[in-house]
Every structure is written in structure tokens, then in C-alpha cells.
Design a protein around this motif. Sequence first.
Motif, PDB file in Angstrom:
ATOM      1  N   UNK A 317      -4.174 -27.494  55.510  1.00 10.63           N
ATOM      2  CA  UNK A 317      -3.546 -26.793  56.730  1.00 10.63           C
ATOM      3  C   UNK A 317      -2.528 -25.724  56.066  1.00 10.63           C
ATOM      4  N   UNK A 318      -1.949 -25.889  55.064  1.00 15.52           N
ATOM      5  CA  UNK A 318      -0.825 -24.930  54.612  1.00 15.52           C
ATOM      6  C   UNK A 318      -1.504 -23.720  54.153  1.00 15.52           C
ATOM      7  N   UNK A 319      -2.709 -23.771  53.558  1.00 13.03           N
ATOM      8  CA  UNK A 319      -3.515 -22.520  53.123  1.00 13.03           C
ATOM      9  C   UNK A 319      -3.991 -21.593  54.192  1.00 13.03           C
ATOM     10  N   UNK A 320      -4.346 -22.468  55.146  1.00 15.03           N
ATOM     11  CA  UNK A 320      -4.844 -21.636  56.567  1.00 15.03           C
ATOM     12  C   UNK A 320      -3.768 -20.984  57.118  1.00 15.03           C
ATOM     13  N   UNK A 321      -2.422 -21.623  57.045  1.00 15.10           N
ATOM     14  CA  UNK A 321      -1.483 -20.867  57.560  1.00 15.10           C
ATOM     15  C   UNK A 321      -0.865 -19.660  56.761  1.00 15.10           C
ATOM     16  N   UNK A 322      -1.061 -19.940  55.710  1.00  8.25           N
ATOM     17  CA  UNK A 322      -0.766 -18.816  54.652  1.00  8.25           C
ATOM     18  C   UNK A 322      -1.823 -17.478  54.735  1.00  8.25           C
ATOM     19  N   UNK A 323      -3.090 -17.906  55.189  1.00 10.05           N
ATOM     20  CA  UNK A 323      -4.110 -16.681  55.322  1.00 10.05           C
ATOM     21  C   UNK A 323      -3.563 -16.168  56.929  1.00 10.05           C
ATOM     22  N   UNK A 324      -3.128 -16.738  57.692  1.00 10.71           N
ATOM     23  CA  UNK A 324      -2.644 -16.353  59.013  1.00 10.71           C
ATOM     24  C   UNK A 324      -1.570 -15.392  59.020  1.00 10.71           C
ATOM     25  N   UNK A 325      -0.630 -15.801  58.133  1.00 13.10           N
ATOM     26  CA  UNK A 325       0.696 -15.130  57.811  1.00 13.10           C
ATOM     27  C   UNK A 325       0.092 -13.612  57.015  1.00 13.10           C
ATOM     28  N   UNK A 326      -0.812 -13.932  56.104  1.00  9.49           N
ATOM     29  CA  UNK A 326      -1.368 -12.572  55.395  1.00  9.49           C
ATOM     30  C   UNK A 326      -1.863 -11.676  56.228  1.00  9.49           C
ATOM     31  N   UNK A 327      -2.885 -12.236  57.330  1.00  9.28           N
ATOM     32  CA  UNK A 327      -3.251 -11.244  58.326  1.00  9.28           C
ATOM     33  C   UNK A 327      -2.264 -10.518  59.039  1.00  9.28           C
ATOM     34  N   UNK A 328      -1.352 -11.079  59.567  1.00 12.68           N
ATOM     35  CA  UNK A 328      -0.288 -10.874  60.392  1.00 12.68           C
ATOM     36  C   UNK A 328       0.196  -9.695  59.476  1.00 12.68           C
ATOM     37  N   UNK A 329       0.829  -9.752  58.471  1.00 16.75           N
ATOM     38  CA  UNK A 329       1.542  -8.879  57.397  1.00 16.75           C
ATOM     39  C   UNK A 329       0.466  -7.657  56.900  1.00 16.75           C
ATOM     40  N   UNK A 330      -0.698  -7.824  56.924  1.00 12.61           N
ATOM     41  CA  UNK A 330      -1.732  -6.720  56.892  1.00 12.61           C
ATOM     42  C   UNK A 330      -1.389  -5.656  58.282  1.00 12.61           C
ATOM     43  N   UNK A 331      -1.550  -6.273  59.359  1.00 12.30           N
ATOM     44  CA  UNK A 331      -1.335  -5.406  60.551  1.00 12.30           C
ATOM     45  C   UNK A 331       0.157  -5.052  60.693  1.00 12.30           C
ATOM     46  N   UNK A 332       1.037  -5.435  60.001  1.00 18.34           N
ATOM     47  CA  UNK A 332       2.447  -4.806  60.186  1.00 18.34           C
ATOM     48  C   UNK A 332       2.617  -3.603  59.140  1.00 18.34           C
ATOM     49  N   UNK A 333       1.698  -3.833  57.942  1.00 16.53           N
ATOM     50  CA  UNK A 333       1.755  -2.605  56.968  1.00 16.53           C
ATOM     51  C   UNK A 333       0.845  -1.525  57.465  1.00 16.53           C
ATOM     52  N   UNK A 334      -0.215  -2.031  58.213  1.00 11.53           N
ATOM     53  CA  UNK A 334      -1.101  -0.789  59.118  1.00 11.53           C
ATOM     54  C   UNK A 334      -0.057  -0.148  60.067  1.00 11.53           C
TER      55      UNK A 334
END
Length: 573
Positions: A317-334
Amino acid sequence: MPEHAHADGVDGAAGGKPAAGTPETGTPAAGEPAPAGRPAGAAGAADAAAPPGWDPAVWRAYQARQRRSRSGAWSLAPQSWAEAARPRDAGPVGGAVLAATAASGLAAALLLGDGLGAGLLIAAVPAMAGAYAAARAARRTARPWSVAWALGCVALLAVPALRDSGWPSTLAVLAAVLTGALALHGGRSWPGILLSPIGFIDSAVLGVRWAWAGLRSRGSGVSRERWLPLAKAAAVAAVLLVLFGALFASADAAFADLISGLTPEISGADGPLRLLLFLLGVLVALGVARTAAAPSRWDRIQVAPGKPRSRVEWALPLVVLNLLFAGFIAVQLAVLFGGYQKVLASTGLTYAQYARQGFWQLLWATLLVLAVIALALRWAPRARAGDRRLVRAVLGTLCALTLVVVASAVRRMDLYVDAYGLTRLRVSVAAMELWLGLVVVLIAAAGAFGARRLPRAVAASAVAAVLAFGLLSPDGLIAEQNVSRYERNGKLDLAYLRTLSADAAPALDRLPEPRRSCALIDINNDLAHDADKPWFALSLGEYRARQILRERPVKASYAQCRALGAFGSRTAY
């Protein structure tokens, strides 16, 4: 008296056994033999066989209640907590403690009836002196952390003397209660830090009984011969001071003005309030002194760790949560590199909606991450070195990604404030977000270097944040940002600025007339209403505002201010 001598005893024939036949206690019915009393301090009686007619479990529970009632452990806590945190005997109360308690009550009655200001810190000094005397009599030595907490408490109590605004002063007083509790109890674990303020409740009740026993012991024999001459001398000195002070005040107007400025004015109308403040000051001082002499030891409470989970069950569950955070941060960088205009065009939101909505969601995300980390640590696998490395890697990654989310939330609030101005709510939640980011950093550091100091570090960061919040003068910061924004683009919310405290006066004084007078009109009226406020109830912010308005009085009328929109709708967020 030894630590256990007073705590392990059970009352005997004088009332140690509850009424017979009481269902709540499970005592034997009428006619059954009562248990024999045991002298206080006898070892092993807690595990002794139950007397005839008593259920063994009920007998043990009854003994535990007797020990708690005698020792003063927090009666609302579960039995295991109360037994673990049970303080030792406080010993006899000293004359210095009683004198400090009386002085604290008098100071509270005389100095706090007109407001806080410097009077709060002055009224706290006798209580601190009483705590020091009680700790010294009990042979308790001050440790470095206790000294640091005590200094932090003093600094927090000074905030009302500096700021006129009520909300940072209220936060500072609440934080001072926590800091003072940590200084007295010496908490270093999570239970010790979270439960230390609750120990004041128990100590305040026990402090009254403690002081009464001390007064009774001084009411007879040799003790009376020691304190009675001192009390007589103090009474004579007080009579002489009042008598000749009144004569000199009537003889010289300048001396009368000096005396009236230094002493509070007490009338019959505020007598009940003064009496209540006196009793509150005495109760607080007794609770502080009793805690200093015999604190509850909340650090002894042990929180059982959760059952470790398997690697897959815990980490997936924590790895999945980390992936979700990483996707959100990628959008923020965009967004950062592509610009807000592209995102606004694709989402259909306005500039204000995008910044405001995103901030609140990110604030809640930060809070939930802290809860996730706490639960994950409770169930983390820790049997092998590989398990511990996995925990550090997964939670360390989550902490790093959370810090990026915190930075994104603060950036959104900065953009929103730049466009629409700063308010109390905006500065408060932005400060909270920054503090949560600091907590995440401390958790990550604990994962790398050990978590033994984490509870104290989090508590110290909270105290430092509240102290910095008060010292920075939020109302002054809000006024400064809004005035600078007006100087840049001519936008000004007079209706909101008019509601700020006297701390905002230096910044609002920079506005051109009649906007300056409209922004200061309510501050001017409040200060005029409190023109007779004594010096110890006056804050530094009020003093500066009085000087500004004395040199440059308010010139605009209510009609002019109404025309400028100073009495219209105010900014809510």
C-alpha cells in the motif's frame, strides 16, 4: 517519607473498606467479616490473599483505588496508566511555597483584571518561585531540558506583553501551559509529552489538600512561634505603607499621578472578578508547586507495539501511495515549467479557484500522511536488517515526496496572497503547513538517526513555531503586505484592514489620507475607550499605536469611510 510508604497502604478500621454490600465495589454483604487493615508501607500486601468474604479480583481492584486516592494519580486514567504514572509523596509544604502561592493570587487579582499585557508574566513570577522552592525542598535537580522548557514558557508568556492581537497571544498562553508542564514533568516520550498538561488537574486538587495540611502544621506549637512574628510585621508594614502613601499622594499631585499609574484601581463593581482571579492564581500556583515537588511520571506509560506485518502486506500500500505522490508531483513540475495559463485553460478554473482549492487539499494530504506514517511504523516489519532497510526506504521516499507537496501548497498560497492580499486565515494555515513540513523533516531525520529524541523535537518545534508566530506580529505582517500591494496596484480592502488590532498601526500609518484614517478609525476608538488602562495591561503594540495616533490623529469621518467602502463586505478567506 519513602516513596512507597504512603502509596501502598490500605486504610484499616478508620474507613479503608467501602460500605458493605455495595455492588460497585463488590464488598461482602452485611454480617460477613471485614478485611483487616494493613499499616501503610507494608510490602507485598497488594498481592496478599483476599480476606474472608472478598472476591480476590475485587480485593485487588479495591487496593488499587486506595493507592490512587492516596498518591494522587490521575483517577480518570485507566488503572495501568494511573499505576505507572503515580507520583511519589510530595512531603510537607514549605513556608516559601505558601508565601509564593499567596503572592501569586494577589498578583493575579491586582494585575489581570484589566487585561493581560505584562501583568500575565509578572503574575507568573511568584508561581515560578514557588515551584522552584518546592522542587528544591523535594531535592529535585533541574535538568538541561527542564531549564530549556522553563525558558520557553517565560518567552511565550511575554507575547501578550508585546502584541495587542488576541489570537497569537491565546496560542502563546496555551503553548506556555504545555511548555510549563514539560518543564515540571520532564516528559520525553509521546505519552509524557501529550499527557503532561493533564497532570496539572490532579496536582491542583491535591495542592489544596497539601497546602491545608501545611497551614495546619504551622498553626500550633513551635511553627506558630516562627511565622506569627513575620505575619505581624508584614501586616504592620502594609498598614504603614497605605497610611503614609495616602498622605503623600494627597500632598503632591505629581506623586499621586505616579502612584495611580503604578497601582491598579479596584472598585466594588469588579470585586467578584478580582476574587475569582485571586482564587485562580492560588489554585494555579499550588498545582505548579505540587507538580514541581512530586510530578506524575507519564514517561513510565508503555505503549505496546503493534503486531508486525509481512513485507508485502506492509509495503505494497505504501509503494502505491508513493507512486501516486510521484504522479502528482510530475503534474506540478509541468505546471511550473508550462505556466499556470495552460493549466487554467485546460481545467476551466479561475486563478483564485485553482490556487485556493489546491491549497486546502494539499494541507489535508499533509496531515493524512503524518497519520499514515504513524500507523505504518506501528505495524512495520522489524525482525531482520532487510526489513528495517525496507522501512527506511519506503517511508523516507514518502517523506521526501510529502515535502514537495508542502512546497507546492505554500507556493499556491503565495500566488493567491499576491493576487488577493493576506488575511488572518491565510497566514495561519500557511504557517501551519510550514510547521507540518518541519515535522516531516524531523520524522525523516528520526528514521536516519534514531527516534529517541523525536517526541521532544516535535514538541520543541511546535513551541518555537508558536513563539515565532507571536513575535512576528501576524496583524502587522498582514497590514504590511496589504499596504505594499496597494502601493503596487492600488488594490485595498479597507473593510478588512479596519478589523485588525493595534499591532497593524505602524503599517497602516503609511496609507494616504483619507484611507489611512479609515483603516485606523476602529483602532483609534478602541484605544480611546481604554485610555485609562494601566501600564501592566498595556502591550507594546498598543503603546506604539497610541504614539502614532497622538502625533497624527484620525481625520476622516464615518461618512467618508463609508463612501470608500470601509464598512462594506470583508474578505472571508
